[in-house]
Scaffold this active site. Structure first.
Site, mmCIF file in Angstrom:
data_model
loop_
_atom_site.group_PDB
_atom_site.id
_atom_site.type_symbol
_atom_site.label_atom_id
_atom_site.label_comp_id
_atom_site.label_asym_id
_atom_site.label_seq_id
_atom_site.Cartn_x
_atom_site.Cartn_y
_atom_site.Cartn_z
ATOM 1 N N VAL A 149 -0.818 25.946 25.199
ATOM 2 C CA VAL A 149 -0.987 27.363 24.866
ATOM 3 C C VAL A 149 -1.020 27.586 23.350
ATOM 4 O O VAL A 149 -0.636 26.718 22.568
ATOM 5 C CB VAL A 149 0.129 28.213 25.501
ATOM 6 C CG1 VAL A 149 0.094 28.085 27.008
ATOM 7 C CG2 VAL A 149 1.502 27.801 24.976
ATOM 8 N N GLU A 150 -1.468 28.788 22.955
ATOM 9 C CA GLU A 150 -1.619 29.195 21.548
ATOM 10 C C GLU A 150 -2.437 28.185 20.758
ATOM 11 O O GLU A 150 -2.109 27.831 19.633
ATOM 12 C CB GLU A 150 -0.241 29.417 20.897
ATOM 13 C CG GLU A 150 0.444 30.681 21.382
ATOM 14 C CD GLU A 150 1.667 31.061 20.560
ATOM 15 O OE1 GLU A 150 1.893 30.457 19.498
ATOM 16 O OE2 GLU A 150 2.391 31.960 20.979
ATOM 17 N N GLY A 151 -3.511 27.728 21.343
ATOM 18 C CA GLY A 151 -4.368 26.738 20.708
ATOM 19 C C GLY A 151 -4.020 25.357 21.206
ATOM 20 O O GLY A 151 -2.991 24.794 20.795
ATOM 21 N N ARG A 210 2.746 31.796 15.411
ATOM 22 C CA ARG A 210 2.623 30.425 15.901
ATOM 23 C C ARG A 210 3.667 29.508 15.274
ATOM 24 O O ARG A 210 3.920 28.409 15.780
ATOM 25 C CB ARG A 210 1.204 29.912 15.612
ATOM 26 C CG ARG A 210 0.871 28.638 16.321
ATOM 27 C CD ARG A 210 -0.614 28.415 16.494
ATOM 28 N NE ARG A 210 -1.398 28.686 15.313
ATOM 29 C CZ ARG A 210 -2.737 28.679 15.279
ATOM 30 N NH1 ARG A 210 -3.400 28.405 16.375
ATOM 31 N NH2 ARG A 210 -3.394 28.940 14.181
#
Length: 819
Positions: free
Chosen positions: A502-504, A380
């Protein structure tokens, strides 16, 4: 004299707390002071109450240093209370908290960051091999990319681009060389993605995803030897195109609640009866799914017949499934806004797979969530922050250039105060973003997996990129809102929600993850207390709790005293690791670190387990932690780049912005504590003489705008790493015009002074001819002015298109309507 001795007594206690002197040493010091002042009375009249105050305090603290006694009287009583108020954690929450490592975030939570440790970290750097790839194949790929053609004509990457990506092994940046990969550092991975993103988002995402959370990463760290040997060379060469399916319609941000499941059973596979899994799933938003040949899949495993043991719910697991497997549904597309990278759904119903298709084999059943969180803790910090940094850098380069090229009222629009403000925000935020990106990448390359700092990077760089692009659109005005090949902002603007989501999702990341996870992982004592309480009521658990509790009390008292003294002294009491024009920022950030630690502890103690559900408070404390980290990163960057005087406006804007945001975040927390009087008291402690921070000044704003409006070394450092086009395309036109306009500026001023008329791209021919004939400018200067005005006209132009043949409208013309 009584006031004098009282002041000495209070000051000595404050200094002991300020410097966090351990309890036993504090007792020894107090006893020594008692003895010294008692002996001093023979030579100087020292009041008895003053001498014995130290002795009484020493005896009292001695009682706290006798651990069996304090456990009996205090900590054992609090142990049961802590167990009641401690919030419950699901298995997925616990695994998320335990994922990754703690790095500089622990220093910020300490309230007393050791700046020399930060400055001792290596400066960012790339190897010769990585630089060769960045300046070779990556540049070549950028030249193959036409943003308008890809997004608005083809709606996908052309075949020759795909072939180039596979041939040059762009999908293999994280795969070791022994498997045919490039084996690049995190810094190189980020640099490649950032350069591609500055040219075309679709290509950047296509390259980014296989090098982020997905099959290659999971196989490399958790796969069996057979899986590594078989899959990694095929992934490196592009023979296999991977995707990873995590998100379900019922499980988005709460991915741990996924309904997708695999049932342990017996069935025939390749002509033999084996134990395997009958898997059913329904996933969406899966990048590269429409073109993938290898599907990575996360699902929950159940063993109702006990074929693998006594436990029925075995937890989340990950598997590798070739998309040609019967029952796999894949190939349909989603169309993301502003980009056309391959993304789509996948599903399957009772698809049978053998156990050795699980990543890591049967031994890794139930470890899927831990695997994903560990990988995300590092990944991330690379992919989406690289996209964010590219957005900031391109906004800086193109908006500064456009604001110098474009004139209104006979003046470049960048000279107007109202335009200087967004230019300064773009430049300042880009400096902040790149500093945080580079510092975190250095940590990754040292082997750290800083989960909290990765979340900060993902959130802040995507948010800051959004603000930069919005400011860029405002400055460009009509140029930015007309679509066509000449619009270099539209697709970036349209695609902003992708990185945010995206990704949280950023809302979740800010309100729940950054401080929620950081408070437990990076706090020096909170996790130890939680582990001691959850370990049961054993004697060891009680001893561990006692040690952590009293250390925590001392830490909180110290931060309260440090906050007060640093507030009274404006941070001057804390040492700075270097001398220079930026020294005071180390002190100010140290002061705010102490205030953050004290306010955080106060909120956690006051709310206890209820804090888990106070997302607005958590979000404000996250803002503070974010800007403490940004400030640290900017100071490190300024040192790493040799303390360039010309970069001081960027550093000053960034630091003043971060300090102001820290201040406002703390105030927001204190105003909303459930006990208002406590918030008022804490505010008086951390801001005893008023609010010190006001944000960047107009002088700094003007200085940054000036940097962006001219060619200079600071601007070059700010935009370093993006693709700078010199070809016949939209951004190439801007770069060429910017250079020509700056070169011809003196000649245009001479024409205006002599002929009393401003040169523009409609009148330049006549004015240049008259100026040349009258000797105002030379022929060489005249050529420069002509080229600059022609280039300006190309940049100012927007696209128009012929009418659509199939378009229809009302059977009344505008002319007839008016009549």
């Amino acid at each position: 004299m009584t006031a004098f001795y009282l002041a000495i007594f209070v000051l000595s206690l404050l200094l002991l707390a300020y410097y966090r002197i351990p309890l036993l040493i504090t007792v020894a010091i107090l006893a020594g002071l008692t003895f010294a002042f008692t002996e001093l009375r023979h030579f100087y009249p020292v009041p008895g109450w003053f001498r014995w105050s130290y002795g009484i305090l020493a005896v009292s603290l001695m009682g706290f240093s006798i651990k069996p006694l304090r456990r009996l009287l205090i900590s054992n009583r609090l142990f049961s209370l802590f167990r009641k108020v401690m919030p419950s954690l699901s298995s997925t929450e616990r695994e998320a908290l335990e994922a990754g490592t703690v790095w500089w975030d622990a220093e910020l939570f300490s309230g007393r960051p050791h700046w020399r440790r930060l400055l001792a970290q290596p400066a960012p750097s790339l190897s010769d091999r990585e630089l060769e790839f960045l300046n070779g194949p990556t540049e070549e790929l950028c030249l193959l990319l036409d943003d308008w053609e890809i997004c608005d004509k083809h709606k996908h990457l052309p075949d020759h681009v795909w072939r180039f990506i596979c041939d040059k092994r762009f999908f293999s940046m994280i795969i070791p060389e022994r498997y045919g990969g490039l084996e690049f550092s995190a810094q190189a991975n980020s640099a490649v993605v950032m350069k591609l993103a500055s040219r075309n988002l679709t290509a950047a995402v296509t390259v980014m995803v296989p090098n982020s959370l997905g099959p290659a990463e999971l196989i490399l760290h958790y796969g069996t030897d057979e899986q590594r040997t078989h899959f990694l060379p095929r992934l490196a060469s592009g023979e296999e195109v991977p995707c990873f399916a995590l998100t379900s319609p019922l499980a988005g941000s709460d991915a741990g609640a996924m309904p997708d499941k695999g049932i342990v059973c017996r069935d025939e596979f390749a002509g033999t009866e084996v134990v395997g899994l009958r898997v059913s799933w329904n996933k969406r938003y899966i990048t590269l799914a429409p073109v993938a040949t290898l599907l990575g899949l996360a699902f929950r495993v159940y063993d109702p017949d006990g074929l693998l043991g006594d436990t029925e719910d075995l937890g989340i697991s990950c598997a590798l499934i070739p998309v040609a497997t019967p029952g796999v549904e894949i190939g349909r597309r989603h169309i993301p806004v502003g980009a056309v990278f391959m993304n789509g759904p996948t599903s399957g119903k009772d698809v049978f797979i053998p156990l050795d298709w699980l990543i890591g084999g049967q031994e890794r059943i139930g470890q899927g969530w831990r695997m994903l969180m560990q990988s995300l803790a590092a990944g991330r910090a690379i992919s989406l922050p690289s996209l964010g940094a590219a957005g900031g850098k391109m906004s800086t380069m193109l908006t500064g250039a456009y604001a110098r090229i474009r004139t209104q009222f006979d003046v470049p629009i960048g000279y107007f105060g109202g335009v200087e403000e967004p230019l300064a925000r773009i430049g300042g935020r880009t400096y902040q973003m790149d500093a945080a990106r580079l510092l975190t990448l250095v940590a990754l390359d040292k082997g750290e997996k800083p989960g909290v700092l990765s979340a900060i990077n993902k959130y802040q760089l995507t948010e800051s990129s959004r603000q930069c692009i919005l400011d860029a659109m405002d400055v460009h005005g009509g140029k930015g809102i007309i679509q066509g090949p000449n619009n270099y902002l539209a697709h970036a603007y349209q695609a902003l929600p992708i990185s945010i989501t995206v990704e949280g999702a950023n809302i979740l990341t800010r309100s729940m993850i950054i401080f929620g996870q950081g408070a437990i992982r990076a706090h020096p004592y909170l996790l130890k207390e939680m582990q001691a309480v959850r370990g049961g009521a054993s004697s060891k658990g009680r001893r561990d709790f006692d040690n952590a509790l009293f250390a925590h009390v001392g830490y909180t008292l110290s931060n309260a005293i440090r906050s007060l003294l640093l507030g009274l002294g404006g941070g001057r009491l804390t040492p700075a690791p270097v001398r220079g024009p930026h020294t005071h920022y180390f002190r100010k950030l140290g002061r705010m670190s102490a205030a953050f630690a004290f306010v955080s502890d106060s909120a956690l103690v006051l709310l206890g387990g209820k804090f888990k559900f106070k997302e607005k408070l958590s979000g404000r404390l996250a803002d503070v932690l974010i800007h403490l980290y940004l400030g640290s990163a900017m100071l490190k960057r300024f040192e790493d780049e040799g303390r360039q005087d010309s970069d001081l406006p960027l550093l000053t804007w960034g630091m003043e912005d971060s300090l102001y945001n820290i201040q406002q975040g703390l105030l927001g927390v204190l105003r909303n504590l459930p006990v208002p009087v406590l918030g008022t008291l804490i505010r008086r402690i951390i801001f005893p003489i008023g609010l010190p921070y006001r944000g960047p000044s107009d002088k700094v704003v003007k200085a940054i705008a000036k940097l962006l409006l001219h060619e200079n070394a600071s601007r070059d450092r700010l935009i370093d790493g993006v693709f700078i086009s010199d070809t016949n395309d939209a951004t190439g036109h801007v770069n060429k015009a910017f250079h020509l306009v700056l070169e011809s500026a003196s000649a245009e001023i001479a024409i205006k002074n002599a002929l009393k008329e401003t040169v523009n791209f409609e009148n330049y021919e006549g004015l240049v001819k008259r100026a040349t004939e009258s000797g105002v400018i030379t022929e060489e200067q005249a050529t420069g002015v002509r080229l600059a005005q022609q280039a300006t006209a190309r940049v100012i132009a927007v696209d128009d298109f012929p009418p659509l043949k199939e378009a229809t409208g009302p059977n009344i013309s505008p002319r007839r309507t008016i009549e």
